[in-house]
Design a protein around this motif. Structure first.
Motif, PDB file in Angstrom:
ATOM      1  N   GLU A 295      -4.240   8.384   2.500  1.00 51.54           N
ATOM      2  CA  GLU A 295      -5.173   7.249   2.478  1.00 51.54           C
ATOM      3  C   GLU A 295      -5.939   7.197   1.165  1.00 51.54           C
ATOM      4  O   GLU A 295      -6.143   6.116   0.596  1.00 51.54           O
ATOM      5  CB  GLU A 295      -6.147   7.372   3.655  1.00 51.54           C
ATOM      6  CG  GLU A 295      -7.097   6.189   3.779  1.00 51.54           C
ATOM      7  CD  GLU A 295      -8.050   6.329   4.971  1.00 51.54           C
ATOM      8  OE1 GLU A 295      -9.130   5.710   4.919  1.00 51.54           O
ATOM      9  OE2 GLU A 295      -7.707   7.059   5.924  1.00 51.54           O
ATOM     10  N   GLU A 296      -6.358   8.374   0.661  1.00 56.00           N
ATOM     11  CA  GLU A 296      -7.092   8.414  -0.606  1.00 56.00           C
ATOM     12  C   GLU A 296      -6.215   7.985  -1.773  1.00 56.00           C
ATOM     13  O   GLU A 296      -6.686   7.331  -2.714  1.00 56.00           O
ATOM     14  CB  GLU A 296      -7.627   9.835  -0.864  1.00 56.00           C
ATOM     15  CG  GLU A 296      -8.640  10.322   0.156  1.00 56.00           C
ATOM     16  CD  GLU A 296      -9.906   9.477   0.174  1.00 56.00           C
ATOM     17  OE1 GLU A 296     -10.263   8.917  -0.887  1.00 56.00           O
ATOM     18  OE2 GLU A 296     -10.537   9.391   1.236  1.00 56.00           O
ATOM     19  N   GLN A 298      -3.761   5.820  -1.589  1.00 54.38           N
ATOM     20  CA  GLN A 298      -3.633   4.364  -1.496  1.00 54.38           C
ATOM     21  C   GLN A 298      -4.870   3.673  -2.065  1.00 54.38           C
ATOM     22  O   GLN A 298      -4.769   2.664  -2.774  1.00 54.38           O
ATOM     23  CB  GLN A 298      -3.425   3.947  -0.035  1.00 54.38           C
ATOM     24  CG  GLN A 298      -2.073   4.339   0.540  1.00 54.38           C
ATOM     25  CD  GLN A 298      -0.906   3.614  -0.137  1.00 54.38           C
ATOM     26  OE1 GLN A 298      -1.076   2.611  -0.821  1.00 54.38           O
ATOM     27  NE2 GLN A 298       0.297   4.153   0.045  1.00 54.38           N
ATOM     28  N   LYS A 299      -6.055   4.231  -1.783  1.00 52.92           N
ATOM     29  CA  LYS A 299      -7.291   3.664  -2.331  1.00 52.92           C
ATOM     30  C   LYS A 299      -7.269   3.747  -3.858  1.00 52.92           C
ATOM     31  O   LYS A 299      -7.658   2.792  -4.551  1.00 52.92           O
ATOM     32  CB  LYS A 299      -8.505   4.429  -1.800  1.00 52.92           C
ATOM     33  CG  LYS A 299      -8.812   4.206  -0.325  1.00 52.92           C
ATOM     34  CD  LYS A 299     -10.025   5.047   0.079  1.00 52.92           C
ATOM     35  CE  LYS A 299     -10.322   4.941   1.560  1.00 52.92           C
ATOM     36  NZ  LYS A 299     -11.449   5.834   1.959  1.00 52.92           N
TER      37      LYS A 299
END
Length: 609
Positions: A295-296, A298-299
């Motif tokens: 997720e990080e 992707q951010k």
């Protein structure tokens, strides 16, 4: 001596500013904080040395000239001269301003501080505050795999992590010790496959075979390696098992086997932790963290920190920290494969963020072998790019390889020396020595004492070397009761304890710091007092540099100086009762510092040996 150092720096700073005024030099005044303090190489040169090299540019002159002028000003200025006489004698020694302290006054200040602060002595700096006040440090160490027991390499890791954690705490930091258990992956599946092949049908367990759980699982890993040499398809089978594990659910047979074998291994490793005095505030498990980080990434991709390569993978240019590759091209690190799956560093990114959310540290220390230097350079760089302010204080405590005199160890071939076996061997040798000297009755529980001697031998030998260096662990040398070893420190502690016991039994009283200071005038007494006074600075240096060898070296110096003092200055046989009481006070202070510092480097204290 801490107060004396503060005053010496203040006096020299005042003299430098007066010299500055005399030469009409403009600019900010010289601060006392800008003056460093060293120990002169020889006692006759003084007790404190302050180098003038940093001021050569300001005064446009050679450091010896500056030192001479500073001393001249101190001697001729009425106020500075009075202040200096209360401290000692200021001398120009080449490029240094040295001070020969008034021994009685300096000794009184030091001994009073040790007496007043007690077991907290060493924590406070010259200004009376903890060295690392406000520091919140998370320390990750050990990181065992659940396919084998801890071995000698783990012992160096564990000793470094536990010791540094204790030193940081001693320096006033809040410390949170964590351990990530590597409990998933193809290496785990290899042990599982061997169990199914050779043990499952017989219902073998560690209990049924009379083995520690981690030793049994490690045996399975060795059995797999032997099997795979004759059955090349075994490696593919283990890889397929991992695929099925990742696809499976908690209640399927594969996960039940995985949990059972992990439980055996972890329980065994915990026994070794308990034995060696290693502990953790929280255990993390790779099976719970290996997907974190996606997720990080992707951010970061959305913010333009990362980029998508032509093959579809997500990457970051890391040339800034790694330099260009051998081909002269920029270096890139893959963070997500083209199929979207994570890589090892992705997990570490997510775990670091997760941990900070768990316990908001402002410094994180990773105790990991030097083979991972590249990995941590890249990891820290990425976390900084993601904008986490705490990433500025991430630190890789890198350490070198540790081997035995007969060479390198390989776990898959079964040539590793297990930690438990090594400690058992050291303990047995120590016990044999106790019995050979006929000291079983005197030491009490001889087996328990031998165990503590073994741990002292192991831990001190591992910690006395600067972490970054490779080393060879020599069991015979480590157990010596002479020289720079853990057992020697234990012996010195036990000797002091024996003296204090005899004094108590004989009705001898221990003087106060004030009464003792006036009588402790021999050079051997003064050298020992000065070294005890260095303890706070030693803690500060070891904590800031994350280097337990600083404390180990200090311990050996204290032990040697006490031995010299003991030989040259009779304690219980001193010429009068007041001197006996004074020297008993110095012995008591020495034991206090020895015990405290020994605990920091994992050397168990013994009051009888």
């Amino acid at each position: 001596m801490a107060d004396a150092k503060i005053e010496c720096r203040a006096i020299v700073a005042a003299a430098l500013n007066e010299f500055k005024n005399q030469k009409n030099i403009e600019g900010e005044s010289v601060s006392a904080d800008a003056i460093s303090v060293e120990n002169p190489p020889r006692p006759e040169m003084g007790d404190i040395g302050m180098p003038m090299f940093p001021f050569a540019k300001l005064f446009r002159g050679a450091p010896p000239m500056i030192a001479a002028e500073v001393v001249r000003i101190i001697q001729t200025d009425a106020d500075l001269s009075a202040r200096a006489k209360a401290i000692g004698t200021f001398l120009a020694v080449g490029p240094y301003v040295n001070v020969k302290l008034d021994k009685a006054g300096a000794a009184l200040g030091l001994l009073e501080r040790i007496e007043k602060e007690g077991t907290s002595y060493g924590t406070l700096n010259e200004n009376g505050t903890a060295h690392l006040a406000g520091r919140r440090v998370m320390v990750e160490f050990s990181s065992p795999n659940t396919n084998k027991p801890l071995h000698l390499g783990h012992m160096r890791n564990d000793a470094l992590g536990e010791s540094v954690s204790r030193i940081l705490k001693k320096a006033g930091a809040e410390v949170f010790k964590v351990n990530i258990i590597n409990n998933r992956g193809v290496h785990i599946c290899k042990s599982m496959l061997a169990y199914k092949l050779f043990h499952e049908a017989k219902g073998d367990t560690p209990e049924s075979l009379g083995m520690k759980g981690d030793h049994f699982v490690g045996q399975c890993y060795v059995e797999f390696d032997k099997y795979a040499r004759e059955h090349p398809e075994a490696n593919a089978q283990a890889e397929e098992m991992l695929v099925q594990w990742e696809k499976g659910s908690d209640d399927d047979d594969l996960h039940k086997l995985w949990r059972m074998m992990n439980g055996w291994a972890i329980d065994g490793v915990k026994e070794t932790y308990d034995r060696t005095g290693v502990s953790f505030d929280k255990l993390y498990f790779e099976s719970e963290t290996y997907l974190k980080g996606k997720e990080e990434i992707q951010k970061g991709l959305e913010k333009g920190i990362f980029f998508k390569a032509d093959d579809g993978s997500v990457r970051i240019d890391v040339t800034t920290v790694t330099g260009k590759g051998k081909d002269g091209e920029n270096q890139e690190k893959v963070l997500l494969r083209k199929d979207g799956t994570s890589v090892y560093i992705t997990q570490d990114i997510g775990t670091a963020i997760f941990r900070h959310n768990d316990w908001a540290f402002n410094q994180m220390v990773y105790v990991v072998a030097s083979e991972q230097n590249y990995h941590f350079k890249v990891l820290f760089y990425i976390l900084k790019q993601l904008g986490f302010d705490w990433a500025e204080r991430l630190y890789h405590l890198s350490y070198g390889m540790v081997n035995l005199p007969n060479g390198r160890m390989k776990s898959r071939e079964g040539t590793v020396v297990d930690a438990d076996d090594l400690i058992d061997s050291l303990r047995d040798d120590a016990l044999a020595e106790i019995k050979a000297k006929g000291r079983e009755e005197e030491v009490g529980d001889a087996a328990a004492v031998a165990e503590k001697v073994a741990l002292a031998a192991l831990h001190y030998y591992l910690l006395q070397i600067t972490p970054v260096k490779d080393m060879v662990f020599n069991p015979e040398e480590s157990l010596s009761f002479n020289g720079n070893t853990g057992p020697y420190l234990q012996y010195m502690g036990a000797r002091i304890a024996s003296i204090l016991r005899k004094a108590e039994e004989g009705g001898n009283k221990i003087a106060s710091a004030q009464d003792a200071a006036a009588l402790l005038t021999a050079s051997e007494e003064w050298d020992l007092i000065k070294k005890l006074g260095d303890y706070p600075a030693t803690i500060a240096k070891a904590a800031e540099n994350l280097d337990a060898s600083v404390v180990a070296a200090y311990l050996y110096d204290v032990a040697k100086l006490f031995s010299k003092f003991y030989q040259q200055c009779p304690i219980l046989a001193a010429k009068d009762e007041k001197l006996v009481s004074a020297r008993l006070f110095l012995a008591k202070c020495t034991l206090q510092v020895l015990k405290d510092a020994m605990n920091l480097v994992l050397v168990p204290y013994l009051d009888r040996m």
